[in-house]
Motif scaffolding. Structure first.
Motif, PDB file in Angstrom:
ATOM      1  N   GLY A   1       0.807  -1.231   0.000  1.00 26.49           N
ATOM      2  CA  GLY A   1       0.000   0.000   0.000  1.00 26.49           C
ATOM      3  C   GLY A   1       0.832   1.269   0.000  1.00 26.49           C
ATOM      4  N   VAL A   2       2.065   1.174  -0.506  1.00 31.48           N
ATOM      5  CA  VAL A   2       2.873   2.390  -0.672  1.00 31.48           C
ATOM      6  C   VAL A   2       2.866   2.757  -2.146  1.00 31.48           C
ATOM      7  N   VAL A   3       3.008   4.044  -2.418  1.00 30.16           N
ATOM      8  CA  VAL A   3       2.755   4.483  -3.783  1.00 30.16           C
ATOM      9  C   VAL A   3       4.011   4.435  -4.666  1.00 30.16           C
ATOM     10  N   GLN A   4       3.821   4.003  -5.905  1.00 26.01           N
ATOM     11  CA  GLN A   4       4.920   3.978  -6.884  1.00 26.01           C
ATOM     12  C   GLN A   4       5.070   5.358  -7.504  1.00 26.01           C
ATOM     13  N   LEU A   5       6.272   5.926  -7.422  1.00 26.30           N
ATOM     14  CA  LEU A   5       6.513   7.218  -8.061  1.00 26.30           C
ATOM     15  C   LEU A   5       7.474   7.009  -9.227  1.00 26.30           C
ATOM     16  N   SER A   6       6.915   6.884 -10.421  1.00 26.43           N
ATOM     17  CA  SER A   6       7.728   6.651 -11.612  1.00 26.43           C
ATOM     18  C   SER A   6       7.850   7.958 -12.392  1.00 26.43           C
ATOM     19  N   THR A   7       9.065   8.505 -12.431  1.00 33.35           N
ATOM     20  CA  THR A   7       9.233   9.769 -13.171  1.00 33.35           C
ATOM     21  C   THR A   7       8.982   9.551 -14.668  1.00 33.35           C
ATOM     22  N   GLY A   8       9.316   8.355 -15.162  1.00 35.28           N
ATOM     23  CA  GLY A   8       9.031   8.058 -16.570  1.00 35.28           C
ATOM     24  C   GLY A   8       7.528   8.113 -16.843  1.00 35.28           C
TER      25      GLY A   8
ATOM     26  N   MET B   1       9.556  18.181  -9.792  1.00 24.86           N
ATOM     27  CA  MET B   1       8.439  17.236  -9.972  1.00 24.86           C
ATOM     28  C   MET B   1       8.309  16.300  -8.767  1.00 24.86           C
ATOM     29  N   ILE B   2       9.446  15.761  -8.314  1.00 24.43           N
ATOM     30  CA  ILE B   2       9.410  14.828  -7.174  1.00 24.43           C
ATOM     31  C   ILE B   2       9.155  15.569  -5.864  1.00 24.43           C
ATOM     32  N   ALA B   3       9.727  16.755  -5.726  1.00 24.89           N
ATOM     33  CA  ALA B   3       9.537  17.524  -4.486  1.00 24.89           C
ATOM     34  C   ALA B   3       8.043  17.803  -4.270  1.00 24.89           C
ATOM     35  N   GLU B   4       7.340  18.133  -5.348  1.00 23.90           N
ATOM     36  CA  GLU B   4       5.887  18.382  -5.239  1.00 23.90           C
ATOM     37  C   GLU B   4       5.136  17.094  -4.952  1.00 23.90           C
ATOM     38  N   ARG B   5       5.561  16.023  -5.614  1.00 23.59           N
ATOM     39  CA  ARG B   5       4.817  14.760  -5.531  1.00 23.59           C
ATOM     40  C   ARG B   5       4.888  14.139  -4.138  1.00 23.59           C
ATOM     41  N   ILE B   6       6.078  14.197  -3.498  1.00 24.23           N
ATOM     42  CA  ILE B   6       6.182  13.501  -2.201  1.00 24.23           C
ATOM     43  C   ILE B   6       5.442  14.233  -1.076  1.00 24.23           C
ATOM     44  N   LEU B   7       4.979  15.446  -1.368  1.00 21.63           N
ATOM     45  CA  LEU B   7       4.185  16.167  -0.360  1.00 21.63           C
ATOM     46  C   LEU B   7       2.711  15.760  -0.400  1.00 21.63           C
ATOM     47  N   GLN B   8       2.321  15.029  -1.437  1.00 22.22           N
ATOM     48  CA  GLN B   8       0.909  14.645  -1.560  1.00 22.22           C
ATOM     49  C   GLN B   8       0.543  13.636  -0.457  1.00 22.22           C
ATOM     50  N   PRO B   9      -0.718  13.677   0.005  1.00 26.96           N
ATOM     51  CA  PRO B   9      -1.115  12.825   1.135  1.00 26.96           C
ATOM     52  C   PRO B   9      -0.893  11.326   0.889  1.00 26.96           C
ATOM     53  N   ASP B  10      -0.993  10.878  -0.359  1.00 25.07           N
ATOM     54  CA  ASP B  10      -0.843   9.435  -0.598  1.00 25.07           C
ATOM     55  C   ASP B  10       0.594   8.954  -0.390  1.00 25.07           C
ATOM     56  N   CYS B  11       1.529   9.887  -0.210  1.00 21.14           N
ATOM     57  CA  CYS B  11       2.931   9.484   0.031  1.00 21.14           C
ATOM     58  C   CYS B  11       3.239   9.380   1.526  1.00 21.14           C
ATOM     59  N   ALA B  12       2.262   9.732   2.367  1.00 24.07           N
ATOM     60  CA  ALA B  12       2.536   9.781   3.807  1.00 24.07           C
ATOM     61  C   ALA B  12       2.988   8.419   4.332  1.00 24.07           C
ATOM     62  N   LYS B  13       2.395   7.334   3.802  1.00 27.44           N
ATOM     63  CA  LYS B  13       2.729   5.990   4.283  1.00 27.44           C
ATOM     64  C   LYS B  13       4.057   5.490   3.691  1.00 27.44           C
ATOM     65  N   GLY B  14       4.491   6.128   2.643  1.00 32.69           N
ATOM     66  CA  GLY B  14       5.748   5.727   2.014  1.00 32.69           C
ATOM     67  C   GLY B  14       5.642   5.716   0.510  1.00 32.69           C
ATOM     68  N   PHE B  15       6.784   5.480  -0.129  1.00 36.16           N
ATOM     69  CA  PHE B  15       6.793   5.482  -1.595  1.00 36.16           C
ATOM     70  C   PHE B  15       7.952   4.665  -2.130  1.00 36.16           C
ATOM     71  N   ILE B  16       7.770   4.265  -3.375  1.00 31.82           N
ATOM     72  CA  ILE B  16       8.813   3.541  -4.092  1.00 31.82           C
ATOM     73  C   ILE B  16       9.225   4.431  -5.251  1.00 31.82           C
ATOM     74  N   LEU B  17      10.454   4.897  -5.240  1.00 29.70           N
ATOM     75  CA  LEU B  17      10.924   5.721  -6.353  1.00 29.70           C
ATOM     76  C   LEU B  17      11.415   4.815  -7.475  1.00 29.70           C
ATOM     77  N   ASP B  18      10.890   5.032  -8.662  1.00 30.37           N
ATOM     78  CA  ASP B  18      11.207   4.204  -9.835  1.00 30.37           C
ATOM     79  C   ASP B  18      11.661   5.156 -10.954  1.00 30.37           C
ATOM     80  N   GLY B  19      12.975   5.231 -11.165  1.00 30.47           N
ATOM     81  CA  GLY B  19      13.487   6.119 -12.224  1.00 30.47           C
ATOM     82  C   GLY B  19      14.006   7.444 -11.688  1.00 30.47           C
ATOM     83  N   PHE B  20      14.034   7.602 -10.401  1.00 25.66           N
ATOM     84  CA  PHE B  20      14.558   8.801  -9.735  1.00 25.66           C
ATOM     85  C   PHE B  20      15.208   8.354  -8.433  1.00 25.66           C
ATOM     86  N   PRO B  21      16.398   8.823  -8.083  1.00 25.89           N
ATOM     87  CA  PRO B  21      17.247   9.769  -8.797  1.00 25.89           C
ATOM     88  C   PRO B  21      18.032   9.097  -9.926  1.00 25.89           C
TER      89      PRO B  21
END
Ligand code: AP5
Ligand code: MG
Length: 220
Positions: free
Chosen positions: A25-32, A67-87
């Protein structure tokens, strides 16, 4: 859980990120994926991304960091995230640390998926995904269960990426070696880098990633 899935084009970052997202239940953050959405929208960034991605080059650091700085502030990232393609550059890695530090957070681990070039090219040339839900497939390694029907959403429409041409893939592999691989010593020095053999089948790679998460991440 805050982790980076790291590896060359075709290593399986997106495939594994989707699985971890579902399981924990952690969100995938794919810059691609974010850039492909921008291309689809026809925005100014999208037009620039279309050109850069087809050429297999990197988008400017400042744009990707924002792009990532804005995205990780979103509420769905509070529980965690998987960075895919960044850094993808040392500058992006340093900026990520700074933004996490400001939030009082830090990465649990960076997992490098090691796959050789011959296999990468084979994986990329057979890749397709569902146009409906984005589920990823491969002509040989992961075909749909029923011919031309998505296992996950039942859609019958599929797409192939415009940057999956032989020429673009050669450029992407070179960019990875020259600009992205130098990120590895950065994380090695911080003692959060874990390496796995990504040549195994998809289920086995998932098992290896989960073992690292059990040892490093707070999974509650
Ligand atoms: P991005 O979308 O991140 O592409 P990439 O890094 O080149 O990686 P891919 O998505 O091609 O591969 P993947 O590792 O996700 O593999 P997948 O799981 O699909 O970036 C695209 C472009 O955007 C960049 O070139 C750049 O221009 C720009 N960009 C993005 N982020 C940027 C940033 N931070 N800074 C600057 N520019 C940026 O798997 C591949 C295939 O193999 C699939 O068909 C899958 O089914 C199959 N497969 C997966 N695992 C296995 C396995 N274990 N065995 C057999 N088959 C497998
Ligand atoms: Mg991907």
């Amino acid at each position: 859980m805050k982790l980076v899935l790291f590896g060359p084009p075709g290593a399986g970052k997106g495939t594994q990120a989707r699985r971890i997202q579902e399981e924990y239940g952690v969100v995938q953050l794919s810059t691609g994926d974010m850039l492909r959405a921008a291309v689809k929208s026809g925005s100014a960034i999208g037009q620039e991304a279309d050109r850069v991605m087809k050429a297999g080059q990197l988008m400017p650091d400042s744009m990707m960091i924002e792009m990532i700085a804005e995205r990780i502030l979103q509420p769905d990232c509070a529980k965690g995230f998987i960075l895919d393609g960044f850094p993808r550059t040392v500058k992006q890695a340093e900026a990520l640390d700074e933004m996490l530090e400001r939030l009082g957070k830090s990465l649990d681990c960076v997992i490098e998926m090691q796959v050789d070039d011959v296999e990468l090219i084979e994986r990329i040339s057979g890749r397709f995904s569902c146009a409906g839900c984005g589920a990823g497939y491969h002509d040989h390694f992961k075909p749909t269960r029923d011919i031309d029907i998505c296992d996950e959403c039942g859609s019958g429409e599929f797409t192939r990426r415009l940057d999956d041409t032989a020429e673009s893939v050669r450029a992407r592999l070179k960019v990875f070696r020259d600009q992205t691989a130098p990120v590895l010593p950065y994380y090695e020095a911080k003692k959060i880098l874990y390496r796995i053999d990504g040549m195994a089948d998809i289920d086995e790679v998932t098992r290896r990633i989960k073992n690292i998460l059990l040892a490093t991440a707070n999974l509650s």
